[in-house]
Design an enzyme around this catalytic site. Sequence first.
Site, PDB file in Angstrom:
ATOM      1  N   GLY A  28      -2.038  -1.720   0.869  1.00 23.18           N
ATOM      2  CA  GLY A  28      -1.721  -1.686   2.093  1.00 23.18           C
ATOM      3  C   GLY A  28      -2.895  -0.742   3.028  1.00 23.18           C
ATOM      4  N   HIS A  77      -0.427  -3.159  -5.112  1.00 24.77           N
ATOM      5  CA  HIS A  77      -0.199  -3.290  -3.759  1.00 24.77           C
ATOM      6  C   HIS A  77      -1.203  -2.235  -2.933  1.00 24.77           C
ATOM      7  CE1 HIS A  77       1.306  -4.130   0.309  1.00 24.77           C
ATOM      8  NE2 HIS A  77       1.502  -2.745   0.309  1.00 24.77           N
ATOM      9  N   GLY A 135      -0.261  11.524  -3.311  1.00 25.17           N
ATOM     10  CA  GLY A 135       1.030  10.885  -3.982  1.00 25.17           C
ATOM     11  C   GLY A 135       2.109  11.275  -3.617  1.00 25.17           C
ATOM     12  N   GLU A 156      -0.990  10.554 -13.162  1.00 27.40           N
ATOM     13  CA  GLU A 156      -1.372  10.921 -11.938  1.00 27.40           C
ATOM     14  C   GLU A 156      -2.887  11.156 -11.696  1.00 27.40           C
ATOM     15  OE1 GLU A 156      -1.027  12.370  -7.953  1.00 27.40           O
ATOM     16  OE2 GLU A 156       0.601  11.419  -9.170  1.00 27.40           O
TER      17      GLU A 156
END
Length: 138
Positions: A108, A106, A82, A62
């Site tokens: 976005g 990814h 997160g 994390e």
Amino acid sequence: MNSKEVTLNKLNKMCENTLNETLNIKYTDIGDDFLVATMPVDSRVHQPDGILNGGATMALAESVGSPTSMLAVDMDKYSVRGIEFSANHLRSVKSGTVTATARIIHKGKTIHLVEIKVVDDRGRVISLCKLTNYILAK
């Protein structure tokens, strides 16, 4: 000092007095599409039976996954949070150092999916993690 070193120093400085400092997590490398951090494996991060606690591994993952998204957006305009985390622990570790490498798989406008591979000193994958970060406008 080059820009890579400046960024790593900033990241490490911002983590003073946080869980990263408690676990001795250090950012060690950065590139166009990745961020790397390390954590020593010792009794502070062990389960009672003397192996690396999965929760400590997830804290490392994390700690490298969220900043990877932070580095990919304008932090004056956006915050990163997160929202989902998963980990597959594949191997145990008793000592040494583990290294986490995060890459956005990814990117976005509002969601980043980050893959984090955690490896032992011999380069063996001990955990494979995925972190979904939500990108919030400030």
